[in-house]
Design a protein around this motif. Structure first.
Motif, PDB file in Angstrom:
ATOM      1  N   SER A 167       0.864  -1.170   0.000  1.00  0.00           N
ATOM      2  CA  SER A 167       0.000   0.000   0.000  1.00  0.00           C
ATOM      3  C   SER A 167       0.910   1.232   0.000  1.00  0.00           C
ATOM      4  N   ARG A 168       0.769   2.046  -1.038  1.00  0.00           N
ATOM      5  CA  ARG A 168       1.643   3.222  -1.187  1.00  0.00           C
ATOM      6  C   ARG A 168       0.772   4.459  -1.324  1.00  0.00           C
ATOM      7  N   ASN A 169       1.037   5.450  -0.516  1.00  0.00           N
ATOM      8  CA  ASN A 169       0.125   6.595  -0.486  1.00  0.00           C
ATOM      9  C   ASN A 169       0.846   7.927  -0.477  1.00  0.00           C
ATOM     10  N   LEU A 170       0.190   8.879  -1.102  1.00  0.00           N
ATOM     11  CA  LEU A 170       0.775  10.201  -1.268  1.00  0.00           C
ATOM     12  C   LEU A 170      -0.214  11.244  -0.751  1.00  0.00           C
ATOM     13  N   LEU A 171       0.230  12.035   0.205  1.00  0.00           N
ATOM     14  CA  LEU A 171      -0.610  13.116   0.722  1.00  0.00           C
ATOM     15  C   LEU A 171      -0.102  14.429   0.152  1.00  0.00           C
ATOM     16  N   LEU A 172      -1.017  15.230  -0.389  1.00  0.00           N
ATOM     17  CA  LEU A 172      -0.576  16.469  -1.025  1.00  0.00           C
ATOM     18  C   LEU A 172      -0.526  17.643  -0.044  1.00  0.00           C
ATOM     19  N   ASN A 173      -1.039  17.445   1.135  1.00  0.00           N
ATOM     20  CA  ASN A 173      -0.906  18.476   2.173  1.00  0.00           C
ATOM     21  C   ASN A 173      -1.040  17.790   3.521  1.00  0.00           C
ATOM     22  N   ASP A 174      -0.959  18.574   4.608  1.00  0.00           N
ATOM     23  CA  ASP A 174      -0.988  17.903   5.906  1.00  0.00           C
ATOM     24  C   ASP A 174      -2.387  17.831   6.513  1.00  0.00           C
ATOM     25  N   ARG A 175      -3.404  18.219   5.728  1.00  0.00           N
ATOM     26  CA  ARG A 175      -4.778  18.065   6.224  1.00  0.00           C
ATOM     27  C   ARG A 175      -5.450  16.823   5.651  1.00  0.00           C
ATOM     28  N   ALA A 176      -4.953  16.385   4.500  1.00  0.00           N
ATOM     29  CA  ALA A 176      -5.494  15.151   3.913  1.00  0.00           C
ATOM     30  C   ALA A 176      -5.020  13.966   4.760  1.00  0.00           C
ATOM     31  N   GLU A 177      -5.718  12.872   4.626  1.00  0.00           N
ATOM     32  CA  GLU A 177      -5.437  11.748   5.531  1.00  0.00           C
ATOM     33  C   GLU A 177      -5.633  10.421   4.802  1.00  0.00           C
ATOM     34  N   ILE A 178      -4.707   9.512   4.984  1.00  0.00           N
ATOM     35  CA  ILE A 178      -4.910   8.161   4.442  1.00  0.00           C
ATOM     36  C   ILE A 178      -4.556   7.153   5.526  1.00  0.00           C
ATOM     37  N   LYS A 179      -5.473   6.250   5.740  1.00  0.00           N
ATOM     38  CA  LYS A 179      -5.212   5.180   6.706  1.00  0.00           C
ATOM     39  C   LYS A 179      -5.034   3.902   5.929  1.00  0.00           C
ATOM     40  N   THR A 180      -4.067   3.133   6.321  1.00  0.00           N
ATOM     41  CA  THR A 180      -3.882   1.882   5.631  1.00  0.00           C
ATOM     42  C   THR A 180      -3.773   0.773   6.668  1.00  0.00           C
ATOM     43  N   GLU A 181      -4.623  -0.230   6.510  1.00  0.00           N
ATOM     44  CA  GLU A 181      -4.741  -1.280   7.529  1.00  0.00           C
ATOM     45  C   GLU A 181      -4.526  -2.661   6.934  1.00  0.00           C
ATOM     46  N   PRO A 182      -3.305  -3.111   6.913  1.00  0.00           N
ATOM     47  CA  PRO A 182      -3.089  -4.468   6.428  1.00  0.00           C
ATOM     48  C   PRO A 182      -3.471  -5.472   7.518  1.00  0.00           C
ATOM     49  N   GLN A 183      -4.088  -6.554   7.104  1.00  0.00           N
ATOM     50  CA  GLN A 183      -4.409  -7.610   8.072  1.00  0.00           C
ATOM     51  C   GLN A 183      -4.007  -8.943   7.480  1.00  0.00           C
ATOM     52  N   LEU A 184      -3.297  -9.704   8.243  1.00  0.00           N
ATOM     53  CA  LEU A 184      -2.911 -11.033   7.760  1.00  0.00           C
ATOM     54  C   LEU A 184      -3.460 -12.077   8.716  1.00  0.00           C
ATOM     55  N   GLU A 185      -4.176 -13.031   8.151  1.00  0.00           N
ATOM     56  CA  GLU A 185      -4.636 -14.170   8.955  1.00  0.00           C
ATOM     57  C   GLU A 185      -4.089 -15.409   8.296  1.00  0.00           C
ATOM     58  N   ILE A 186      -3.064 -15.964   8.906  1.00  0.00           N
ATOM     59  CA  ILE A 186      -2.363 -17.058   8.243  1.00  0.00           C
ATOM     60  C   ILE A 186      -2.438 -18.307   9.120  1.00  0.00           C
ATOM     61  N   TYR A 187      -3.065 -19.334   8.589  1.00  0.00           N
ATOM     62  CA  TYR A 187      -3.223 -20.571   9.363  1.00  0.00           C
ATOM     63  C   TYR A 187      -2.383 -21.727   8.816  1.00  0.00           C
ATOM     64  N   ALA A 188      -1.738 -21.537   7.675  1.00  0.00           N
ATOM     65  CA  ALA A 188      -0.851 -22.574   7.138  1.00  0.00           C
ATOM     66  C   ALA A 188       0.572 -22.208   7.545  1.00  0.00           C
ATOM     67  N   ASP A 189       1.484 -23.186   7.561  1.00  0.00           N
ATOM     68  CA  ASP A 189       2.833 -22.828   8.016  1.00  0.00           C
ATOM     69  C   ASP A 189       3.859 -22.662   6.902  1.00  0.00           C
ATOM     70  N   ASP A 190       3.607 -23.241   5.754  1.00  0.00           N
ATOM     71  CA  ASP A 190       4.580 -23.125   4.672  1.00  0.00           C
ATOM     72  C   ASP A 190       4.102 -22.071   3.663  1.00  0.00           C
ATOM     73  N   VAL A 191       4.304 -20.815   4.012  1.00  0.00           N
ATOM     74  CA  VAL A 191       3.794 -19.746   3.146  1.00  0.00           C
ATOM     75  C   VAL A 191       4.837 -18.641   2.999  1.00  0.00           C
ATOM     76  N   LYS A 192       4.690 -17.903   1.910  1.00  0.00           N
ATOM     77  CA  LYS A 192       5.492 -16.689   1.754  1.00  0.00           C
ATOM     78  C   LYS A 192       4.509 -15.532   1.699  1.00  0.00           C
ATOM     79  N   CYS A 193       4.497 -14.720   2.726  1.00  0.00           N
ATOM     80  CA  CYS A 193       3.578 -13.585   2.732  1.00  0.00           C
ATOM     81  C   CYS A 193       4.328 -12.328   3.136  1.00  0.00           C
ATOM     82  N   SER A 194       3.983 -11.234   2.534  1.00  0.00           N
ATOM     83  CA  SER A 194       4.563  -9.985   2.999  1.00  0.00           C
ATOM     84  C   SER A 194       3.589  -8.850   2.740  1.00  0.00           C
ATOM     85  N   HIS A 195       3.737  -7.817   3.549  1.00  0.00           N
ATOM     86  CA  HIS A 195       2.957  -6.621   3.271  1.00  0.00           C
ATOM     87  C   HIS A 195       3.790  -5.408   3.645  1.00  0.00           C
TER      88      HIS A 195
END
Lengths: 251, 256
Positions: free
Chosen positions: B166-194
């Motif tokens: 998630s890549r975000n650009l704010l053009l001033n300091d009043r604008a706002e972007i929230k980014t909420e990554p969530q990972l729910e991983i129940y297997a053990d042999d995985v490659k995940c990144s955020h």
């Protein structure tokens, strides 16, 4: 072409340039040397109009105009080129597109018609050959993923494209291996003419073996404390700056 | 993808259709259209099918609720772009057959008091699937953007590869972007990144461009176009790509 008188500049209230006097005429190559922190890069940035520094005193005349009153982009369009010590990456913007816009602005300023796409491509090809810049780099994003040497070659490529009247090259030799240094120097030499001028800011004598300057200046604590011919660079290489600094401080 | 673009058959989307089924082995490109549909849409992609999907909203507030189901060995390459007045977007991707592959690039631009809410839920239900997502947001004015990105990996979904950026650009300091990554991983042999970044314009790049003769507005515009290029430059359909560039240009104009 360039007349700098008693130039003072500071950053955050701290004075970096303390009364620089400096003159450049068409056809000349000047080298500015000096120990670390003497203000060499600041001087280059102030000439190009960096907003990081505040000019507190003095004047700069460039081709008959008051340079200090011109915007950054107008200085560039009027032929003042700064070769960056640390060229900036611009993700997502291709070199070709960037140069197309830059050339269009310059030609507009000069009152010339824009280049046709074919003319532009031809120019790109011709100029990238001068610095042996891999043509694949020109289709990539500006400086992104370029090696240190490629970034410096890319600066000289842009200089070749824009054909400046006054090029100020800030430590263009730093971080270059001998092959890249030779290519960069050859590029600069090929662009020399009776109408334009070059100011080389450098730490090392090495570059001056390849690009022979007409004048060498020593900047120390924000002032030019000594100027001489090309032989001065050799003397500095052998003896360092101490003798000059002592002489200066004795005054 | 561009070299194979001509092999993709254009899928004509009947207006108001809620269910789209792509046959096994088919190769289609689907443009979900600039008018974002109300309610939920389901796209079921058959075994080994390859789909290029675009969802572009050029005006108004986006409303999208899309469910994508990928069968074994299928591939979906999706581009989602929102240049209207923000909106509410929910994309749920179910990787339901082994060896399915999902690639996702999204861009939104909001200004004024607009709000954008983009929720992406990528569900690895079986083993050996791959997913990769990049979501980019630009916010100006007092706009607010929010991205919630879920990667779910079921217990049996071994050898999953899942990446989210998630890549975000704010053009001033009043604008706002929230980014909420969530990972729910129940297997053990995985490659995940955020990864997530929220930043301002790069003033060094502006200075560099101005030193080459671009005025400040042009330099800022070019930097924003460059930021968006990760999403737009991958679009193989030239017509769609140039249409998008015009829309992006218009949207950026409206931010001043």
């Amino acid at each position: 072409m360039l007349k700098v008188k008693n130039l003072h500049a500071s950053v955050g209230g701290k004075e970096i340039l303390r009364g620089i006097n400096f003159e450049v005429h068409p056809g000349e190559v000047h080298a500015i040397m000096g120990p670390n922190g003497s203000g060499k890069s600041t001087f280059a940035s102030v000439l190009a109009g960096s907003e990081k520094f505040e000019v507190t005193d003095g004047s700069v005349e460039y081709c008959g105009e008051n340079l200090l009153e011109m915007s950054i982009e107008d200085r560039a369009r009027a032929g003042l080129f700064l070769g960056f010590q640390y060229p900036v990456e611009i993700p997502g913007v291709s070199m070709a597109n960037f140069m197309k816009l830059a050339i269009a602005e310059k030609r507009k300023w000069e009152g010339k018609e824009p280049l046709t796409p074919a003319q532009f491509l031809k120019l790109m090809k011709e100029k990238s050959a001068i610095v042996e810049l891999d043509s694949r780099l020109t289709s990539r994003a500006v400086n992104e993923g370029f090696s240190g040497g490629e970034k410096k070659k890319n600066e000289i490529f842009q200089m070749a494209m824009l054909e400046p009247r006054l090029a100020v090259l800030d430590e263009t030799d730093s971080g270059l291996d001998i092959d890249a240094l030779r290519i960069v120097a050859t590029g600069v030499n090929r662009l020399r003419s009776e109408e334009n001028a070059t100011v080389l800011i450098t730490h090392y004598q090495r570059l001056l073996d390849y690009i022979v300057p007409d004048f060498v200046h020593v900047l120390y604590k924000g002032e030019i404390i000594y100027s001489g011919g090309k032989e001065l660079a050799l003397k500095l290489e052998e003896e360092g700056y101490d003798w000059l600094i002592k002489q200066h401080e004795a005054k | 993808m561009s070299s194979t673009e001509n092999k993709y058959r254009r899928y004509d989307l009947a207006s108001g259709s809620r269910e789209i089924t792509i046959a096994d082995g088919d190769m289609v490109s689907i443009n979900l259209g600039a008018e974002c549909a109300e309610g939920e849409r389901v796209v079921s992609v058959g075994r080994g099918a390859k789909v290029v999907l675009a969802e572009v909203c050029g005006e108004g507030s986006a409303k999208s609720a899309l469910i994508l189901r990928l069968a074994e060995g299928s591939q979906v390459d999706m581009t989602a772009v929102y240049l209207g007045e923000g909106g509410d977007v929910h994309h749920r991707v179910e990787l339901a057959g082994a060896d399915a592959e999902f690639e996702y690039r999204a861009l939104y631009i909001v200004g004024g008091e607009e709000r954008m809410n983009l929720a992406l839920d990528v569900r690895h239900e079986v083993a050996d699937c791959r997913s990769s997502e990049i979501v980019k947001g630009i916010a100006a004015g007092t706009a607010k953007g929010r991205f919630s990105g879920m990667i779910y990996v079921a217990p049996d979904a071994q050898r999953t590869a899942a990446f989210q950026q998630s890549r975000n650009l704010l053009l001033n300091d009043r604008a706002e972007i929230k980014t909420e990554p969530q990972l729910e991983i129940y297997a053990d042999d995985v490659k995940c990144s955020h990864g997530a970044t929220v930043g301002m314009m790069d003033e060094d790049a502006i200075w560099y461009m101005r030193q080459r003769g671009l005025d400040e507005a042009a330099a800022r515009r070019l930097q924003m176009m460059g930021f968006a290029a990760d999403v737009t430059s991958h679009i193989a359909d030239e017509e769609l790509r140039s249409e998008l560039e015009v829309l992006i240009d218009r949207k950026l104009d409206s931010l001043n």
